[in-house]
Design a protein around this motif. Structure first.
Motif, PDB file in Angstrom:
ATOM      1  N   CYS A   1       0.718  -1.471  -0.300  1.00 15.90           N
ATOM      2  CA  CYS A   1       0.150   0.449   0.121  1.00 15.90           C
ATOM      3  C   CYS A   1       0.782   1.354  -0.022  1.00 15.90           C
ATOM      4  CB  CYS A   1      -1.028  -0.048   1.634  1.00 15.90           C
ATOM      5  SG  CYS A   1       0.326   0.063   2.800  1.00 15.90           S
ATOM      6  N   ASP A   2       0.507   2.861  -0.210  1.00 16.79           N
ATOM      7  CA  ASP A   2       1.038   3.712   0.194  1.00 16.79           C
ATOM      8  C   ASP A   2       1.819   3.775   1.082  1.00 16.79           C
ATOM      9  OD1 ASP A   2      -1.317   4.105   1.027  1.00 16.79           O
ATOM     10  OD2 ASP A   2      -1.244   6.061   0.835  1.00 16.79           O
ATOM     11  N   GLY A   3       1.324   3.526   2.774  1.00 18.20           N
ATOM     12  CA  GLY A   3       2.115   3.472   3.335  1.00 18.20           C
ATOM     13  C   GLY A   3       3.387   3.017   3.495  1.00 18.20           C
ATOM     14  N   PHE A   4       3.491   1.717   2.545  1.00 21.62           N
ATOM     15  CA  PHE A   4       5.053   1.625   2.080  1.00 21.62           C
ATOM     16  C   PHE A   4       5.663   1.860   1.136  1.00 21.62           C
ATOM     17  CE2 PHE A   4       7.507  -1.246  -0.352  1.00 21.62           C
ATOM     18  CZ  PHE A   4       8.578  -0.998   0.892  1.00 21.62           C
ATOM     19  N   PHE A   5       5.096   2.568   0.182  1.00 20.12           N
ATOM     20  CA  PHE A   5       5.351   3.616  -1.315  1.00 20.12           C
ATOM     21  C   PHE A   5       5.880   4.428  -0.793  1.00 20.12           C
ATOM     22  CE2 PHE A   5       5.002   0.096  -3.332  1.00 20.12           C
ATOM     23  CZ  PHE A   5       5.842  -0.787  -4.281  1.00 20.12           C
ATOM     24  N   ASP A   6       5.365   5.411  -0.187  1.00 22.75           N
ATOM     25  CA  ASP A   6       5.464   6.874  -0.009  1.00 22.75           C
ATOM     26  C   ASP A   6       6.371   7.114   1.076  1.00 22.75           C
ATOM     27  OD1 ASP A   6       2.975   7.236  -0.647  1.00 22.75           O
ATOM     28  OD2 ASP A   6       1.958   8.014   0.939  1.00 22.75           O
ATOM     29  N   ALA A   7       7.736   5.980   1.667  1.00 29.52           N
ATOM     30  CA  ALA A   7       8.739   6.045   2.845  1.00 29.52           C
ATOM     31  C   ALA A   7      10.115   5.823   1.900  1.00 29.52           C
ATOM     32  CB  ALA A   7       8.008   5.312   4.276  1.00 29.52           C
ATOM     33  N   VAL A   8       9.652   4.340   1.023  1.00 27.55           N
ATOM     34  CA  VAL A   8      10.519   3.933   0.775  1.00 27.55           C
ATOM     35  C   VAL A   8      10.573   3.733  -1.254  1.00 27.55           C
ATOM     36  CG1 VAL A   8      11.590   1.640   0.390  1.00 27.55           C
ATOM     37  CG2 VAL A   8      10.077   1.546   2.022  1.00 27.55           C
ATOM     38  N   GLU A   9      11.156   4.015  -1.977  1.00 29.32           N
ATOM     39  CA  GLU A   9      11.553   3.840  -3.697  1.00 29.32           C
ATOM     40  C   GLU A   9      11.704   2.790  -3.532  1.00 29.32           C
ATOM     41  OE1 GLU A   9      11.205   6.954  -5.580  1.00 29.32           O
ATOM     42  OE2 GLU A   9      11.125   8.192  -4.133  1.00 29.32           O
ATOM     43  N   PRO A  10      10.991   2.209  -4.928  1.00 37.32           N
ATOM     44  CA  PRO A  10      10.833   1.207  -5.424  1.00 37.32           C
ATOM     45  C   PRO A  10      12.755   0.729  -6.023  1.00 37.32           C
ATOM     46  CG  PRO A  10       9.643   2.297  -6.137  1.00 37.32           C
ATOM     47  CD  PRO A  10      10.536   3.554  -5.629  1.00 37.32           C
ATOM     48  N   SER A  11      13.153   1.545  -6.254  1.00 40.78           N
ATOM     49  CA  SER A  11      14.332   1.029  -6.092  1.00 40.78           C
ATOM     50  C   SER A  11      15.787   0.895  -4.930  1.00 40.78           C
ATOM     51  CB  SER A  11      15.475   2.517  -7.130  1.00 40.78           C
ATOM     52  OG  SER A  11      15.692   3.530  -5.799  1.00 40.78           O
ATOM     53  N   GLU A  12      14.949   0.774  -4.081  1.00 41.18           N
ATOM     54  CA  GLU A  12      15.383   0.444  -2.931  1.00 41.18           C
ATOM     55  C   GLU A  12      15.059  -0.835  -2.478  1.00 41.18           C
ATOM     56  OE1 GLU A  12      15.764   3.025   0.307  1.00 41.18           O
ATOM     57  OE2 GLU A  12      14.611   4.701  -0.837  1.00 41.18           O
ATOM     58  N   VAL A  13      14.051  -1.201  -3.067  1.00 42.73           N
ATOM     59  CA  VAL A  13      13.315  -2.904  -2.588  1.00 42.73           C
ATOM     60  C   VAL A  13      14.249  -3.450  -2.550  1.00 42.73           C
ATOM     61  CG1 VAL A  13      11.522  -4.051  -3.066  1.00 42.73           C
ATOM     62  CG2 VAL A  13      10.978  -1.834  -2.644  1.00 42.73           C
ATOM     63  N   PRO A  14      15.414  -3.707  -3.928  1.00 43.20           N
ATOM     64  CA  PRO A  14      16.202  -5.301  -4.385  1.00 43.20           C
ATOM     65  C   PRO A  14      17.486  -4.868  -2.754  1.00 43.20           C
ATOM     66  CG  PRO A  14      16.043  -4.193  -6.278  1.00 43.20           C
ATOM     67  CD  PRO A  14      15.126  -3.285  -5.140  1.00 43.20           C
ATOM     68  N   HIS A  15      17.540  -4.178  -2.974  1.00 44.48           N
ATOM     69  CA  HIS A  15      19.094  -4.221  -2.164  1.00 44.48           C
ATOM     70  C   HIS A  15      18.632  -4.633  -0.290  1.00 44.48           C
ATOM     71  CE1 HIS A  15      22.269  -2.959   0.601  1.00 44.48           C
ATOM     72  NE2 HIS A  15      21.443  -2.339   0.841  1.00 44.48           N
ATOM     73  N   LEU A  16      17.190  -4.204   0.029  1.00 45.63           N
ATOM     74  CA  LEU A  16      16.249  -3.965   1.765  1.00 45.63           C
ATOM     75  C   LEU A  16      16.313  -5.857   1.741  1.00 45.63           C
ATOM     76  CD1 LEU A  16      14.365  -1.420   1.726  1.00 45.63           C
ATOM     77  CD2 LEU A  16      16.573  -1.398   3.142  1.00 45.63           C
ATOM     78  N   VAL A  17      15.815  -6.157   0.397  1.00 42.75           N
ATOM     79  CA  VAL A  17      15.242  -7.588   0.869  1.00 42.75           C
ATOM     80  C   VAL A  17      16.599  -8.228   0.448  1.00 42.75           C
ATOM     81  CG1 VAL A  17      14.229  -9.527  -0.733  1.00 42.75           C
ATOM     82  CG2 VAL A  17      13.316  -7.283  -0.310  1.00 42.75           C
ATOM     83  N   ARG A  18      17.373  -8.335  -0.309  1.00 42.52           N
ATOM     84  CA  ARG A  18      18.949  -9.121  -0.041  1.00 42.52           C
ATOM     85  C   ARG A  18      19.304  -9.151   1.201  1.00 42.52           C
ATOM     86  NH1 ARG A  18      20.346  -7.443  -5.199  1.00 42.52           N
ATOM     87  NH2 ARG A  18      21.743  -5.598  -4.382  1.00 42.52           N
TER      88      ARG A  18
END
Length: 426
Positions: A339-356
């Motif tokens: 939901c936007d509660g996540f994407f308003d605070a995290v950029e999509p480009s950050e996601v792969p690194h965060l998941v790894r």
């Protein structure tokens, strides 16, 4: 898998050795006081899934049991459960809709479910439910600093089995709904949209069309309930359907889905926001306006330009979903819905690194104990969504947050990735 299923059936038979007695409290509460015959499908399946999940039923077994019980329920004469007409201003309109007493009819459904389950415990089927073809789904949600939790989600790898879809092509369905003005619309969408999708004739041939029609039909269904019960809520939604080698994403509003392929973030969709130029033009062409009141809003009210519900602002707040379909090539890592509660605070480009980083973090010994390495990796995968939610909160999100990851390859392959993170436009 068979051993796990047999173990559950044995435990269930001990707890429910016979049908529920008349007048005894139900073991799980119905979602509504009154339902239409069409709503009965989704509400019964949800009730059954909740009852079985709370007792540790394997998901595939639960889906087949719920579908079998619903099929038996619908063969019954349901006229004894019709609601008496209530006098009121909408009496003439309600005469067109047959409403059922939910608690009474759900007692019959639960007894059908108990009967089917007892039958399977005594005579286990020769062809037990197949395991899901999808490896792992990691989900976490929090109320955060908001007064109420208005998000709902659904992960349904057993789509065909639960909904009785007769096809060799297995479908998996994942959805996140972000309610506003109350949780009613989000709950309704999470209960009924997948049922509406299963009934679309174009599901096998044109998933995009089927998803759009399912969103529209769910919005129309909720309109009837909102009018009967004077509800005013709305919900955004994002749905991912995986079918054959295709991944389809349908959405209304600003909940989003993104794909990660080979460690790289892939943009699948553009969320519906009031300040998006084409959305602004659409609203203005209808005679509405987009104004800034802390954020951009439709006619000074809602901060989303498309949603299920929000009938006081239709058609400015549109109920028409968008959909895109992506061919799966085999090198996809996972798809993330939030939901936007996540994407308003995290950029999509950050996601792969965060998941790894989340996958590489050592598992909590309390979670895995003496489990083998493979189970230890599974536990790490299940915690990923929780760690992403925590990151969004630490990054400043105060909204409800829901994150769901559907992994499309073995977790150990993702842990070993060393790709340079970047975003690519499909």
């Amino acid at each position: 898998m068979e051993e796990e299923a047999r173990s559950f059936l044995g435990r269930f038979a001990e707890e429910f050795p016979a049908a529920l007695k008349e007048g005894a409290p139900l073991p799980v509460s119905p979602l509504s006081r009154r339902v239409t015959l069409e709503e009965l499908h989704g509400e019964s399946l949800e009730l059954g899934r909740r009852l079985l999940a709370a007792r540790g039923a394997p998901a595939g077994l639960s889906a087949l049991l719920c579908q079998a019980a619903l099929s038996q329920l619908l063969q019954n004469d349901l006229s004894p459960f019709h609601c008496a007409r209530e006098p009121g201003p909408n009496q003439e309109e309600e005469q067109e809709v047959v409403l059922l007493e939910s608690e009474a009819v759900q007692r019959v459904f639960l007894n059908q479910l108990i009967e089917v389950t007892l039958g399977w415990s005594q005579d286990f089927p020769k062809h037990p439910p197949p395991p899901s073809q999808f490896l792992h789904c990691s989900v976490h949600s929090i109320k955060n600093t908001r007064r109420k939790m208005e998000d709902k989600h659904l992960a349904l790898a057993e789509f065909n089995q639960l909904l009785g879809v007769q096809s060799q092509d297995q479908c998996a369905y994942y959805a996140v709904f972000d309610g506003h003005g109350g949780v009613d619309a989000a709950t309704y969408a999470a209960t009924h949209l997948h049922v509406a999708l299963s009934k679309q004739e174009s599901l096998q041939s044109d998933a995009s069309s089927a998803l759009k029609m399912a969103f529209k039909h769910t919005d129309d269904m909720f309109r009837g309930k909102a009018k009967r019960e004077r509800l005013r809520s709305g919900t955004t939604g994002v749905v991912v359907l995986i079918q054959r080698q295709q991944l389809s994403v349908a959405w209304l509003g600003d909940s989003q889905a993104m794909l990660v392929r080979g460690g790289q973030a892939v943009t699948l969709m553009d969320p519906h926001k009031p300040d998006r130029e084409d959305e602004k033009q659409r609203v203005e062409d209808l005679g509405g306006c987009i104004t800034f009141m802390g954020c951009w809003r439709v006619n000074g009210t809602y901060a989303v330009s498309r949603a299920i519900g929000d009938f006081d602002q239709k058609p400015y707040v549109s109920g028409d979903a968008d959909c895109v379909t992506t061919q799966l090539l085999g090198d996809e890592d996972y798809v993330l819905l939030a939901c936007d509660g996540f994407f308003d605070a995290v950029e999509p480009s950050e996601v792969p690194h965060l998941v790894r980083e989340a996958l590489r973090r050592p598992a909590d010994p309390e979670d895995v104990g003496d489990a083998p390495l493979e189970q230890s990796e599974d536990a790490a995968g299940l915690r990923v969504a929780q760690q992403l939610v925590c990151h969004a909160k630490e990054a400043g999100s105060s909204d409800n947050i829901t994150v769901m990851l559907v992994f499309l390859r073995p977790l150990k392959q993702l842990v070993g990735q060393n790709s340079t993170t970047g975003a690519t436009q499909q």
